[in-house]
Design a protein around this motif. Structure first.
Motif, PDB file in Angstrom:
ATOM      1  N   ASP A  26      84.651 -20.496 -10.938  1.00 60.54           N
ATOM      2  CA  ASP A  26      83.247 -20.876 -11.023  1.00 60.54           C
ATOM      3  C   ASP A  26      82.933 -21.503 -12.375  1.00 60.54           C
ATOM      4  O   ASP A  26      82.230 -22.501 -12.458  1.00 60.54           O
TER       5      ASP A  26
ATOM      6  N   ASP B 206      77.236 -17.683  -7.279  1.00 54.61           N
ATOM      7  CA  ASP B 206      76.967 -16.415  -7.952  1.00 54.61           C
ATOM      8  C   ASP B 206      78.292 -15.760  -8.333  1.00 54.61           C
ATOM      9  O   ASP B 206      78.997 -15.241  -7.468  1.00 54.61           O
ATOM     10  N   THR B 207      78.619 -15.773  -9.611  1.00 53.42           N
ATOM     11  CA  THR B 207      79.900 -15.218 -10.061  1.00 53.42           C
ATOM     12  C   THR B 207      79.960 -13.700  -9.933  1.00 53.42           C
ATOM     13  O   THR B 207      81.028 -13.127 -10.027  1.00 53.42           O
ATOM     14  N   ALA B 208      78.821 -13.043  -9.728  1.00 55.99           N
ATOM     15  CA  ALA B 208      78.814 -11.589  -9.590  1.00 55.99           C
ATOM     16  C   ALA B 208      79.249 -11.146  -8.188  1.00 55.99           C
ATOM     17  O   ALA B 208      79.651  -9.997  -7.998  1.00 55.99           O
ATOM     18  N   LEU B 209      79.167 -12.037  -7.220  1.00 56.57           N
ATOM     19  CA  LEU B 209      79.554 -11.677  -5.855  1.00 56.57           C
ATOM     20  C   LEU B 209      81.068 -11.803  -5.690  1.00 56.57           C
ATOM     21  O   LEU B 209      81.658 -12.796  -6.109  1.00 56.57           O
ATOM     22  N   PRO B 210      81.688 -10.810  -5.067  1.00 58.43           N
ATOM     23  CA  PRO B 210      83.154 -10.866  -4.890  1.00 58.43           C
ATOM     24  C   PRO B 210      83.547 -11.855  -3.791  1.00 58.43           C
ATOM     25  O   PRO B 210      82.763 -12.165  -2.900  1.00 58.43           O
ATOM     26  N   ARG B 211      84.760 -12.355  -3.900  1.00 61.76           N
ATOM     27  CA  ARG B 211      85.362 -13.159  -2.837  1.00 61.76           C
ATOM     28  C   ARG B 211      86.546 -12.364  -2.308  1.00 61.76           C
ATOM     29  O   ARG B 211      87.514 -12.145  -3.024  1.00 61.76           O
TER      30      ARG B 211
ATOM     31  N   GLU C 269      86.096 -15.447 -10.833  1.00 63.78           N
ATOM     32  CA  GLU C 269      85.085 -16.012 -11.721  1.00 63.78           C
ATOM     33  C   GLU C 269      85.532 -17.225 -12.532  1.00 63.78           C
ATOM     34  O   GLU C 269      84.747 -18.164 -12.697  1.00 63.78           O
TER      35      GLU C 269
ATOM     36  N   GLY D 279      83.852 -15.727   1.181  1.00 64.53           N
ATOM     37  CA  GLY D 279      83.125 -15.578  -0.067  1.00 64.53           C
ATOM     38  C   GLY D 279      82.055 -16.653  -0.146  1.00 64.53           C
ATOM     39  O   GLY D 279      82.023 -17.575   0.664  1.00 64.53           O
ATOM     40  N   VAL D 280      81.186 -16.524  -1.125  1.00 66.12           N
ATOM     41  CA  VAL D 280      80.158 -17.544  -1.329  1.00 66.12           C
ATOM     42  C   VAL D 280      80.803 -18.773  -1.962  1.00 66.12           C
ATOM     43  O   VAL D 280      81.862 -18.679  -2.591  1.00 66.12           O
TER      44      VAL D 280
ATOM     45  N   ASP E 243      86.149 -12.107   6.232  1.00 65.77           N
ATOM     46  CA  ASP E 243      84.986 -12.164   5.355  1.00 65.77           C
ATOM     47  C   ASP E 243      85.112 -13.337   4.389  1.00 65.77           C
ATOM     48  O   ASP E 243      86.058 -13.397   3.605  1.00 65.77           O
TER      49      ASP E 243
END
Length: 147
Positions: free
Chosen positions: A6, A67-72, A3, A61-62, A59
């Motif tokens: 971001d 979106d800081t709520a989505l994990p990387r 986070e 990450g975005v 996988d």
């Protein structure tokens, strides 16, 4: 990659969406380990001394700023001595008239064909023979694990 990355991006630009790849290599006995995380960026490419090239598809990450709520996800891959790791911008492989896979496959083939070159010549070969249409930035970072 978490986070704070971001938040930093939002603080330095009015267009706070970008892709990134964060990587580090650590010794692991007589070999090495690559640790990496991507934020919507192309995966690292590895080339063994005998010319076997492969993308470290995992996988993603975005992109940063989405979106800081989505994990990387974080990833790790063992590397043998003499392996070359290539990080690059998408401008090296994107072409408006071809699917992205075309550019990615062409880059891997070029990297495999030039695996034995010293790193500066290797990077020059990748840059000189890039499959993109030149509409975007082009950057290459390559390193080779010690023998």
């Amino acid at each position: 990659m978490r986070e704070p990355d971001d938040h930093t991006l939002h603080a330095v630009t009015d267009n706070p969406v970008t892709t990134a790849c964060l990587a580090r290599i650590e010794p692991a006995g007589k070999a090495w380990t690559l640790h990496w995380s991507t934020a919507g960026h192309p995966p690292p490419l590895t080339v063994t001394p005998d010319g076997r090239a492969r993308y470290l598809n995992a996988d993603p990450g975005v992109p940063l700023g989405v979106d800081t709520a989505l994990p990387r996800p974080d990833h790790a891959c063992p590397l043998s001595p003499g392996t070359t790791v290539i990080l690059f911008t998408d401008g090296l492989v994107e072409h408006r008239d071809h699917p992205l896979d075309h550019g990615m496959n062409a880059l891997a083939a070029t990297a495999a064909a030039h695996a034995g070159l010293p790193l500066d010549e290797f990077c020059r070969a990748l840059a000189d023979r890039h499959p993109s249409d030149g509409h975007d930035d082009l950057a290459i970072l390559a390193l080779r694990t010690p023998a």
